[in-house]
Design a protein around this motif. Sequence first.
Motif, short mmCIF file in Angstrom:
data_model
loop_
_atom_site.label_atom_id
_atom_site.label_comp_id
_atom_site.label_asym_id
_atom_site.label_seq_id
_atom_site.Cartn_x
_atom_site.Cartn_y
_atom_site.Cartn_z
N GLY A 321 -0.39 -5.51 7.09
CA GLY A 321 -1.78 -5.51 6.66
C GLY A 321 -2.36 -4.12 6.62
N ILE A 322 -2.01 -3.29 7.60
CA ILE A 322 -2.51 -1.92 7.65
C ILE A 322 -2.04 -1.13 6.44
CG2 ILE A 322 -2.28 0.28 8.89
CD1 ILE A 322 -2.25 -1.34 11.50
N ILE A 323 -0.76 -1.26 6.11
CA ILE A 323 -0.19 -0.49 4.99
C ILE A 323 -0.76 -0.96 3.66
CG2 ILE A 323 1.93 0.00 3.72
CD1 ILE A 323 3.40 -0.06 6.44
N VAL A 324 -0.83 -2.28 3.45
CA VAL A 324 -1.36 -2.80 2.19
C VAL A 324 -2.83 -2.42 2.04
CG1 VAL A 324 -1.85 -4.87 0.84
CG2 VAL A 324 0.29 -4.70 2.12
N TYR A 325 -3.58 -2.50 3.14
CA TYR A 325 -4.99 -2.08 3.10
C TYR A 325 -5.10 -0.62 2.69
CZ TYR A 325 -9.35 -0.11 4.79
OH TYR A 325 -10.52 0.59 4.88
N ALA A 326 -4.27 0.22 3.27
CA ALA A 326 -4.33 1.66 2.98
C ALA A 326 -4.03 1.93 1.50
CB ALA A 326 -3.36 2.41 3.87
N PHE A 327 -3.03 1.26 0.94
CA PHE A 327 -2.69 1.44 -0.48
C PHE A 327 -3.85 0.98 -1.37
CE2 PHE A 327 1.65 2.08 0.89
CZ PHE A 327 2.20 2.86 -0.11
N ALA A 328 -4.34 -0.23 -1.12
CA ALA A 328 -5.40 -0.78 -1.96
C ALA A 328 -6.68 0.02 -1.85
CB ALA A 328 -5.67 -2.25 -1.57
#
Length: 411
Positions: A321-328
């Motif tokens: 979730g942290i990584i996907v949030y950061a990308f988006a």
Amino acid sequence: MAKKVVTLKRLIPGLIIGPASWLGPYIVMNSLFLPALIQHLDAANKIQLVALFSTCGMVVAAISNMLAGALSDKTRSRFGQRTPWLIGGSFVFMLAMIAASMAPTITLLLAAWMVGQAALNFIVAPMVAWIDLAPKDSRGTASSAYGGLGMALGNNAFNVVGAMLLGQFRLGFMIFGIITFVGTLIAAAIVREPSNLDDAIVHKDTTKKLSLKDAAAIFPSWHVGRDYYLALIGKLFQGVGNFAITGYILYIMTDFLHMGSQTQSSIQLINIIMLVFGILMGFIAGPISDKFKVLKYPVAFSTLFLAFGALMLFFFRNNTGIIVYAFAAGIGMGVWNSLDNLLNLEVIPDENRVAFFLGVYNLGNTITQAIAPVLAAVVISWFGFSAIFIVSFLFSLVGGIAMLCIKSVKR
């Protein structure tokens, strides 16, 4: 009199260094050092105190931002309209942050922080008006430099370094306060804003009493300023959607995701990813906007990425979730920051008060950081930490819808 223009060769470096120098230190201190110092001074009431600081800061920011914009619009000096105010503001901000670093009580910390909030807006309002110095056919590139590159560095690059100083947050206040002053000086020296001493001064009848109608005219009616107000509404909702998460990122990592010893590295990871995408969007969004004459749609649709990122943290409460949030969020904020100031510049209702209206609009960069923690504190108290991600999702969507409703900018 012909509009003054500064070449992109000088303007772009200044529009990158300038906003990075005020926004970066402010973001670090507001999201990391201030919560850490508040926790150190009064851990039992930290959530409520963050909300108190935010509420007071919101009032001070709103007043000082409008005042700074109005004063710089009327300024005549050999250094131009904006430079004297932003240099003075950065100097006072530095002193206020040094005072904050030494504060032994919540009361003294609040006083120093409020002085800093006022001074900060004497940088923000005049500096964003530098975009109006760009050649007409290159304003997208100038806006992208300010928002996409400068603000990407400010939003994310400084947090990477700031996370390293979490254990020395008092020293961090001092270091980043000095960075703001030095960076602003460098930006002003590069831009070398033209003198405006030869500009015509409009003399008003000082014997005439100010009526309520005159006071109301400071802000135009909805009929006249409709698109400007829609842009402002969009900015505020998008900003709350973004800062509802970033304003509590430290507590989200420790109290919600329970990252423990990985808190520092997780914050750094988010900011590195967002920095990379923010810079990438900064390089391409402005030139694409200039080439294809498209502005409203990318600004509006960028909020979808923020909304998506918030949902990912809600559903995947782990490193995924942290990584996907950061990308988006990196893509969404990169496009938004690159072009939203230019969109606002296109819908300003009075070209003689550029800094005032841009300054009010850019309250979205400070006032939403005040509104979001207050709202988040209420939501956390009632529904728990997970609810702030739903708030972020909904506010981001409303911000995009408001931008799509603008009529004078077709696409």
